[in-house]
Motif scaffolding. Structure first.
Motif, mmCIF file in Angstrom:
data_model
loop_
_atom_site.group_PDB
_atom_site.id
_atom_site.type_symbol
_atom_site.label_atom_id
_atom_site.label_comp_id
_atom_site.label_asym_id
_atom_site.label_seq_id
_atom_site.Cartn_x
_atom_site.Cartn_y
_atom_site.Cartn_z
ATOM 1 N N PHE A 128 -0.908 18.073 -71.245
ATOM 2 C CA PHE A 128 -1.463 17.505 -72.474
ATOM 3 C C PHE A 128 -2.980 17.615 -72.520
ATOM 4 O O PHE A 128 -3.590 17.352 -73.546
ATOM 5 N N PRO B 243 4.993 20.691 -74.750
ATOM 6 C CA PRO B 243 5.071 20.585 -73.291
ATOM 7 C C PRO B 243 5.589 19.205 -72.907
ATOM 8 O O PRO B 243 5.467 18.263 -73.682
ATOM 9 N N PHE B 244 6.177 19.119 -71.716
ATOM 10 C CA PHE B 244 6.598 17.822 -71.204
ATOM 11 C C PHE B 244 5.366 17.055 -70.738
ATOM 12 O O PHE B 244 4.369 17.665 -70.347
ATOM 13 N N PRO B 245 5.443 15.729 -70.731
ATOM 14 C CA PRO B 245 4.321 14.951 -70.200
ATOM 15 C C PRO B 245 4.295 15.028 -68.677
ATOM 16 O O PRO B 245 4.453 14.030 -67.979
ATOM 17 N N LYS B 246 4.144 16.225 -68.191
ATOM 18 C CA LYS B 246 4.090 16.478 -66.758
ATOM 19 C C LYS B 246 2.949 17.465 -66.512
ATOM 20 O O LYS B 246 2.331 17.948 -67.456
#
Ligand code: ATP
Ligand code: MG
Lengths: 290, 251
Positions: free
Chosen positions: B148, B98-101
């Motif tokens: 995250f 996953p993106f850090p979003k």
């Protein structure tokens, strides 16, 4: 006892090594504290409202250092305007676009070596290129450009490191969702790498604010009666102001307190700038969890 | 009536520089079915999978011959648009990435790229994708939390949902459960089985291939050795190399 092995002796050696390490760390801390104390102790007498808000007068013996404070802020900010786009751009190119190969290695080597070049050499280069070559004269512009080049390696190297530490899987994920390369970098990689990239900028900003030799050669006025109103004006700056008071003129002794006062302001400014950046960085890092 | 295949690979060979990673692969992947790719490490499964959505375009010095037809078009043909292909052919990676979003922004990434801006439309996409990935109930109250903060299995399902948000025709999955514990694996497998998509899944886990796939392809040293309905391949393989592999004699 086996082959002279003694747990006790080993324990002792370990303890000694630890003590030595601790001492070294404390010595560094103590030296820093002493220096700060020394400057504060000698400088605080000079600090008052007028000192921070007035122009110097009476051969630096009276008045304040406002133009030097502002000059240093301008120079530091201006150098970032030069080095951040160039440094970040170069770092992005090196990590994400350039094909690995001899050319990239040479560029990287060049950047690393640039960081080791003494600042007076940058000063001379700036003098030759910007002051004389481009005819910008000794000016804010020449100073910013010179300091920008000076800080470029720090900015580039830190940005590259930060970009390299951003997982490749972020890039893959974005590309697999139909992003083009630049979108992947801008929307996913850059936000993730920004805290690290800012660290480089923090270090560079501190260095730019404190540099003396390059500014003397490219931008500094010993005294200016007005604040700069154009990029082509000479500017005063804190480090050169200290240098001038401490080395030139008839009143070196009488301005001693003001020299320390100026040093105190410079130190506070650099620490303050770092603090601001550290806070921003901490905020960004809290969002990061990989 | 027989459905046209979701993907046909025709005489596909692929090179990383001098090294030939795939040799003359011919393979028809059925529509709306689950196809498993198995084979020993380094045999070219991931390479083949990445060819299907042109993720190998970024590898310097890589070269392909042959054709890969998806939806009647050669994805390596002159008119093919790789970005368009990647939107139609989604991908889920080995490690959850996953993106850090926030969860919400993760799911919206693809739709936003194609210009969806309206909040209500995005909300709808997010709900639909998360429901499709069987994650909605777990996360509906924390959509704005960072992805995250989820468990590995939930993260992987966020990645599935993120891919589904573009409503792809085909989903490519490269060992999607190898970083997950058995319970999370079961959830992802469950999702795969009930989805109505055409899925190509690489797996090292033979039981997994047997559990979830309709067809299985066995790769060995860059070659496609055997491709058959899963049950057939596992119970009566034609090739001795296939048999050796599935009985654990090498690999
Ligand atoms: N970017 C690359 N450059 C050069 N060679 C590569 C690259 N990626 C993979 N290879 C080589 O291509 C071959 C096939 O790799 P691939 O990743 O497709 O194997 P795999 O079947 O997915 O293996 P695994 O089960 O370990 O994931 C391997 O020999 C590998 O070393
Ligand atoms: Mg693989």
């Amino acid at each position: 006892m086996l082959l002279g092995y003694s747990p006790k002796a080993r324990k002792n050696r370990e303890w000694l090594a630890l003590l030595a390490l601790k001492l070294v760390a404390y010595v560094a801390l103590i030296i820093l504290a002493l220096m700060i104390f020394y400057i504060v102790f000698h400088g605080f007498k000079a600090i008052n409202f007028d000192f921070l808000t007035k122009f110097p007068s009476d051969f630096m013996r009276k008045g304040g250092i406002l133009p030097a404070i502002l000059g240093t802020l301008y120079l530091a900010a201006g150098s970032m305007v030069v080095s951040l786009p160039l440094g970040f751009g170069a770092a992005i190119y090196l990590t994400d676009y350039a094909k690995p190969g001899p050319l990239v290695s040479i560029i990287r080597l060049g950047v690393a070596n640039l960081a080791a070049v003494p600042s007076v050499v940058f000063g001379l280069f700036g003098l030759a290129l910007f002051v004389v070559g481009f005819g910008f004269g000794r000016s804010l512009l020449s100073g910013c450009l010179t300091l920008g080049l000076l800080t470029l390696p720090t900015v580039t190297a830190a940005a590259e490191e930060a970009l390299r530490q951003t997982p490749q899987s972020f890039r893959e994920a974005a590309l697999a969702l139909g992003a083009n390369r630049w979108q992947a970098i801008r929307q996913v990689v850059l936000p993730a790498a920004l805290p690290g990239m800012l660290t480089g900028a923090i270090l560079a900003l501190g260095r730019a604010a404190g540099e003396t030799a390059p500014i003397i050669l490219t931008a500094a006025a010993a005294f200016s009666p007005a604040l700069p109103d154009s990029l082509f004006n000479e500017v005063m700056s804190l480090p050169t102001h200290i240098f001038n008071m401490a080395t030139n003129g008839a009143f070196i002794e009488q301005t001693r307190v003001r020299q320390f006062g100026t040093a105190l302001v410079l130190m506070a400014l650099v620490l303050g700038l770092s603090l601001v950046a550290i806070v921003i960085r901490a905020k960004l890092i809290r969002r990061r969890k990989w | 009536m027989v459905k046209p295949p979701a993907i046909s690979a025709r005489s596909v060979s692929f090179y990383y520089g001098e090294f030939q990673a795939l040799r003359d692969i011919n393979l028809e992947i059925a529509k709306d079915e689950i196809t498993a790719l198995i084979g020993p490490s380094g045999c070219g499964k991931s390479t083949f999978l990445k060819l299907l959505n042109r993720m190998n375009d970024f590898v310097p010095g890589a070269r392909l011959s042959g054709e890969i037809i998806i939806g009647g078009v050669n994805v390596y043909g002159p008119q093919a648009d790789p970005v368009e292909i990647r939107r139609k052919v989604g991908m889920v990676f080995q490690k959850p990435n996953p993106f850090p979003k926030s969860i919400y922004d993760n799911i919206c990434y693809g739709p936003r790229l194609v210009g969806v801006k309206k909040k209500s439309a995005l909300d709808e996409v997010v709900e639909k994708a998360l429901k499709a990935a069987a994650l909605w109930d777990d996360v509906k109250d924390k959509l704005n939390k960072s992805a995250f903060e989820l468990s590995g299995g939930q993260q992987q399902r966020v990645c599935i949902a993120r891919a589904l948000a573009l409503e792809p025709d085909i989903l490519l999955m490269d060992e999607p459960t190898s970083a997950l514990d058995p319970i999370a694996t079961a959830k992802v497998e469950e999702w795969i089985k009930q989805s109505k998509l055409s899925i190509v899944i690489v797996t090292h886990n033979m039981q997994q291939a047997a559990r979830i796939s309709h067809g299985t392809a066995f790769f060995y040293m860059g070659e496609l050795i055997e491709f058959a309905p899963t049950l057939t391949l596992f119970t009566s393989p034609k090739e001795s190399r296939t048999e050796n592999y599935i009985t654990g004699r090498f690999g």
